[in-house]
Design a protein around this motif. Structure first.
Motif, PDB file in Angstrom:
ATOM      1  N   ASP A  31      11.866  22.818 -20.812  1.00  0.00           N
ATOM      2  CA  ASP A  31      13.220  22.172 -20.032  1.00  0.00           C
ATOM      3  C   ASP A  31      13.584  23.578 -19.140  1.00  0.00           C
ATOM      4  O   ASP A  31      14.420  23.164 -18.143  1.00  0.00           O
ATOM      5  CB  ASP A  31      14.298  21.946 -20.878  1.00  0.00           C
ATOM      6  CG  ASP A  31      15.209  22.788 -21.500  1.00  0.00           C
ATOM      7  OD1 ASP A  31      14.533  24.117 -21.572  1.00  0.00           O
ATOM      8  OD2 ASP A  31      16.133  22.517 -21.786  1.00  0.00           O
ATOM      9  N   GLY A  32      12.960  24.607 -19.062  1.00  0.00           N
ATOM     10  CA  GLY A  32      13.385  25.296 -17.979  1.00  0.00           C
ATOM     11  C   GLY A  32      14.496  26.229 -18.279  1.00  0.00           C
ATOM     12  O   GLY A  32      15.073  27.152 -17.506  1.00  0.00           O
ATOM     13  N   ARG A  33      14.953  26.136 -19.489  1.00  0.00           N
ATOM     14  CA  ARG A  33      16.228  27.036 -20.172  1.00  0.00           C
ATOM     15  C   ARG A  33      15.781  27.579 -21.497  1.00  0.00           C
ATOM     16  O   ARG A  33      15.212  26.870 -22.345  1.00  0.00           O
ATOM     17  CB  ARG A  33      17.329  25.895 -20.427  1.00  0.00           C
ATOM     18  CG  ARG A  33      17.965  25.324 -19.212  1.00  0.00           C
ATOM     19  CD  ARG A  33      18.906  24.288 -19.565  1.00  0.00           C
ATOM     20  NE  ARG A  33      19.549  23.719 -18.438  1.00  0.00           N
ATOM     21  CZ  ARG A  33      20.680  22.924 -18.473  1.00  0.00           C
ATOM     22  NH1 ARG A  33      21.189  22.576 -19.570  1.00  0.00           N
ATOM     23  NH2 ARG A  33      21.306  22.709 -17.282  1.00  0.00           N
ATOM     24  N   LEU A  34      15.923  28.676 -21.485  1.00  0.00           N
ATOM     25  CA  LEU A  34      15.467  29.513 -22.795  1.00  0.00           C
ATOM     26  C   LEU A  34      16.630  29.806 -23.406  1.00  0.00           C
ATOM     27  O   LEU A  34      17.779  30.459 -23.166  1.00  0.00           O
ATOM     28  CB  LEU A  34      14.942  30.931 -22.432  1.00  0.00           C
ATOM     29  CG  LEU A  34      14.212  31.666 -23.267  1.00  0.00           C
ATOM     30  CD1 LEU A  34      12.845  30.763 -23.707  1.00  0.00           C
ATOM     31  CD2 LEU A  34      13.857  33.246 -22.791  1.00  0.00           C
ATOM     32  N   THR A  35      17.014  28.915 -24.755  1.00  0.00           N
ATOM     33  CA  THR A  35      18.115  29.108 -25.472  1.00  0.00           C
ATOM     34  C   THR A  35      18.082  30.248 -26.429  1.00  0.00           C
ATOM     35  O   THR A  35      17.063  31.029 -26.562  1.00  0.00           O
ATOM     36  CB  THR A  35      18.100  27.693 -26.485  1.00  0.00           C
ATOM     37  OG1 THR A  35      17.017  27.738 -27.088  1.00  0.00           O
ATOM     38  CG2 THR A  35      18.319  26.403 -25.342  1.00  0.00           C
ATOM     39  N   GLY A  36      19.332  30.458 -26.957  1.00  0.00           N
ATOM     40  CA  GLY A  36      19.246  31.560 -28.101  1.00  0.00           C
ATOM     41  C   GLY A  36      18.192  31.625 -29.108  1.00  0.00           C
ATOM     42  O   GLY A  36      17.632  32.513 -29.211  1.00  0.00           O
ATOM     43  N   ALA A  37      17.752  30.498 -29.877  1.00  0.00           N
ATOM     44  CA  ALA A  37      16.944  30.369 -30.891  1.00  0.00           C
ATOM     45  C   ALA A  37      15.708  30.712 -30.156  1.00  0.00           C
ATOM     46  O   ALA A  37      14.704  31.674 -30.779  1.00  0.00           O
ATOM     47  CB  ALA A  37      16.666  29.122 -31.192  1.00  0.00           C
ATOM     48  N   ASP A  38      15.098  30.405 -28.903  1.00  0.00           N
ATOM     49  CA  ASP A  38      14.002  30.603 -28.145  1.00  0.00           C
ATOM     50  C   ASP A  38      13.795  32.085 -27.923  1.00  0.00           C
ATOM     51  O   ASP A  38      12.581  32.893 -28.308  1.00  0.00           O
ATOM     52  CB  ASP A  38      13.840  29.839 -26.918  1.00  0.00           C
ATOM     53  CG  ASP A  38      13.357  28.680 -27.177  1.00  0.00           C
ATOM     54  OD1 ASP A  38      12.854  28.167 -28.278  1.00  0.00           O
ATOM     55  OD2 ASP A  38      13.610  27.678 -26.303  1.00  0.00           O
ATOM     56  N   ALA A  39      14.980  32.933 -27.297  1.00  0.00           N
ATOM     57  CA  ALA A  39      15.038  34.163 -27.078  1.00  0.00           C
ATOM     58  C   ALA A  39      14.873  35.115 -28.151  1.00  0.00           C
ATOM     59  O   ALA A  39      14.059  35.989 -27.904  1.00  0.00           O
ATOM     60  CB  ALA A  39      16.506  34.341 -26.321  1.00  0.00           C
ATOM     61  N   THR A  40      15.592  35.040 -29.289  1.00  0.00           N
ATOM     62  CA  THR A  40      15.535  35.622 -30.581  1.00  0.00           C
ATOM     63  C   THR A  40      13.992  35.768 -30.768  1.00  0.00           C
ATOM     64  O   THR A  40      13.495  36.804 -31.281  1.00  0.00           O
ATOM     65  CB  THR A  40      16.344  35.237 -31.605  1.00  0.00           C
ATOM     66  OG1 THR A  40      15.976  33.962 -31.673  1.00  0.00           O
ATOM     67  CG2 THR A  40      17.779  35.686 -31.364  1.00  0.00           C
ATOM     68  N   LYS A  41      13.319  34.699 -31.025  1.00  0.00           N
ATOM     69  CA  LYS A  41      11.728  34.712 -31.274  1.00  0.00           C
ATOM     70  C   LYS A  41      10.937  35.527 -30.395  1.00  0.00           C
ATOM     71  O   LYS A  41      10.166  36.392 -30.734  1.00  0.00           O
ATOM     72  CB  LYS A  41      11.415  33.182 -31.290  1.00  0.00           C
ATOM     73  CG  LYS A  41      11.922  32.476 -32.557  1.00  0.00           C
ATOM     74  CD  LYS A  41      11.264  31.040 -32.698  1.00  0.00           C
ATOM     75  CE  LYS A  41      11.949  29.989 -33.594  1.00  0.00           C
ATOM     76  NZ  LYS A  41      11.396  28.720 -33.299  1.00  0.00           N
ATOM     77  N   PHE A  42      11.263  35.245 -28.980  1.00  0.00           N
ATOM     78  CA  PHE A  42      10.327  35.909 -27.841  1.00  0.00           C
ATOM     79  C   PHE A  42      10.547  37.471 -28.130  1.00  0.00           C
ATOM     80  O   PHE A  42       9.636  38.270 -28.093  1.00  0.00           O
ATOM     81  CB  PHE A  42      10.591  35.600 -26.668  1.00  0.00           C
ATOM     82  CG  PHE A  42       9.768  35.831 -25.814  1.00  0.00           C
ATOM     83  CD1 PHE A  42       8.464  35.530 -25.332  1.00  0.00           C
ATOM     84  CD2 PHE A  42      10.241  36.969 -24.781  1.00  0.00           C
ATOM     85  CE1 PHE A  42       7.614  36.314 -24.572  1.00  0.00           C
ATOM     86  CE2 PHE A  42       9.430  37.541 -23.958  1.00  0.00           C
ATOM     87  CZ  PHE A  42       8.067  37.253 -23.588  1.00  0.00           C
TER      88      PHE A  42
END
Length: 545
Positions: A31-42
């Motif tokens: 969706d073009g938005r990196l949420t906190g959950a996505d960011a912590t994994k990356f």
């Protein structure tokens, strides 16, 4: 003045292409938005300690949106590179003398293998011209159909603002519509009201330098700007970002769904003919919108009646704005009757008000001290607050400071004051999300009090005979009725609306047709304030907290 929230412009095209692939990989729902959950994994692939990653998120998401767009993602990735190179991560590091253009991408453990595994899947539709684009939020549909908002759980929204939209449509808007809050206090909110950029409104008498102040910040003129010793800005001009330079008439801008000005239609065609939008591409306007206002009248000019509700319009903009600048110059310190009414209409927005003593280099240091004292005395009588208002002293135009009058001490003072004011303006985008939450909570409390007042008046009406007489008695004794509501529901007196304005609007309605109190609606708003909003903020706090 520049607000550089993300150094994407200093990122090489080669690295930008790499980061584009990384972003598409990290953005799990595309969706073009990196949420906190996505960011912590990356960012776990960077092997940086948690306290460093916490600082990376805090700097990249400086606006506290609760997610990273592509620009903020690049900021975060570059911060990871700097941290891996041994740099201390501080809030001003993105302004440090670092060659971001040649900064190498950070080492991300195992990322290449993960990207290779994903290569067989088709590219996201979000990639346009090589840069992922933020999808238009589905929340736009919630305002046309509340059913679509009810289908979405609060845990699935991807930003704080989207969460507020959902809470508004589900819980607050029904209360406002039931008790006609939009007729008495403020129009119902639209999607564009939530998505609007932060606004700064400039107020003052004619020729105090309001238009020049905006030009000074932009370092260029803008469509429709007029400057002169007499009243030249005879209209409200919203200066905002746009693809090209043009002026849009008020009637046109007020009906555009993507603009937050639809509420101004209530002031009629007389006002809309004195309202326009000035669009131009500018880096500062990507973050802040300015509202230039007509000069407040003084002296004999006050006898001329305006063709629209001037103070009403000011009050409307004050509720929307993040900062209100009151401009004075050393030769125009008197606060006219109209200016008093204007300042009175800012009631409830005291925290947004800043005072600017402009053109201060036109007097010497001794006179400036007297002028400052006279200004503080005048403001003290009008603002009716024990707190001292912050006053910025300077000469906010493109001309060099008149050192003959001010001397070296005056020049140094003006430069420091200008830096302080610019710092205040730079902080506006960073505080915009907090301000939006604050205004939302204020609105919810005002809507609750309004519902209590309306339902109380309805309860006081007789079932059969003497309705007209009772209504007149209630309207005439509105202060007494407000007191009864306050005592019954234990409400703070300072949160009640202006009695005279309420009486004026109420006189056009039949109180008998108002709704009785609906406790479930009140409870729903109480739950929103006590549980839903704190939960929303908890969901979108720094993921490394």
């Amino acid at each position: 003045m520049e607000i550089d929230s993300a150094p994407i412009s200093r990122c090489s095209k080669e690295n930008q292409k790499i980061y584009q692939d990384w972003f598409a990989f990290a953005d799990s729902d595309g969706d073009g938005r990196l949420t906190g959950a996505d960011a912590t994994k990356f960012f776990a692939l960077s092997n940086l300690p948690r306290h460093d990653l916490k600082q990376v998120w805090a700097i990249a998401d400086s606006k506290r949106q609760g997610f990273l767009g592509f620009k903020e993602f690049i900021t975060a990735v570059q911060l990871v590179s700097l941290a891996q190179a041994g740099h201390a991560l501080t809030s001003d590091i993105i302004y440090a003398e670092v060659d971001f253009e040649s900064l190498k991408p950070p080492a991300m453990d195992g990322l290449e293998a993960l990207l290779a595994k994903k290569k067989h899947t088709p590219k996201s539709d979000l990639e346009q011209n090589g840069i992922p684009q933020l999808q238009s939020s589905p929340s736009a549909n919630w305002f046309s159909s509340s059913k679509s908002a009810k289908k979405v759980s609060l845990s699935s929204v991807t930003s704080i603002v989207d969460g507020l939209k959902k809470l508004y449509v589900q819980k607050l808007k029904p209360l406002e519509a039931t008790y006609r809050f939009n007729d008495f206090v403020s129009p119902l909110l639209t999607n564009s009201d939530f998505d609007a950029k932060p606004m700064v409104m400039l107020l003052g008498q004619y020729s105090t330098g309001k238009t020049t102040f905006i030009k000074h910040l932009l370092k260029t003129s803008y469509p429709g700007a007029h400057i002169g010793p007499e009243p030249t800005t005879d209209r409200f001009v919203v200066v905002m970002n746009g693809p090209d330079e043009r002026s849009i008439p008020g009637n046109t801008i007020a009906v555009q769904a993507d603009m937050p000005f639809s509420g101004l239609t209530t002031f009629g065609t007389s006002f809309l003919s004195k309202f326009e939008c000035s669009q131009m591409p500018h880096p500062l306007l990507e973050h802040i919108t300015f509202v230039d206002t007509p000069g407040v009248l003084s002296g004999e000019k006050q006898r001329t009646q305006r063709s629209y509700d001037f103070t009403g319009v000011i009050s409307w903009f004050a509720a929307k704005c993040d900062l209100i600048l009151l401009l004075f110059d050393p030769h125009k310190l008197d606060i006219s009757d109209e200016f008093k009414r204007v300042i009175a209409s800012l009631r409830g927005h005291d925290d947004k008000i800043r005072v600017v003593l402009n053109k201060a280099d036109q007097v010497d240091t001794q006179q400036l001290m007297r002028v400052y004292g006279a200004l503080m005395w005048s403001l003290g009588k009008v603002l009716n607050t024990p707190e001292v208002t912050r006053v910025y002293i300077g000469s906010f135009n493109d001309k060099p400071i008149n050192e003959v009058a001010t001397g070296p001490i005056g020049k140094e003072l003006f430069e420091k004051e200008q830096d302080d004011l610019l710092a205040d303006l730079k902080n506006i985008p960073k505080k915009a999300c907090d301000r939006r939450i604050n205004e939302f909570v204020k609105r919810a409390r005002a809507a609750k009090i309004h519902a209590y007042i309306i339902s109380h008046l309805k309860k006081e009406m007789p079932a059969m005979m003497g309705k007209a007489k009772t209504q007149q008695r209630l309207v005439d004794n509105l202060e007494v009725e407000f007191g009864k509501v306050q005592r019954e529901f234990h409400l703070p007196a300072g949160d009640f609306p202006n009695v005279e304005h309420f009486r004026e609007v109420l006189s056009g309605y039949s109180i008998d047709k108002f709704e009785k109190l609906k406790p479930k609606m009140i409870q729903s708003v109480d739950d929103m304030l006590g549980y839903d909003i704190p939960e929303l903020l908890k969901n979108f706090r720094n993921p490394y907290d």
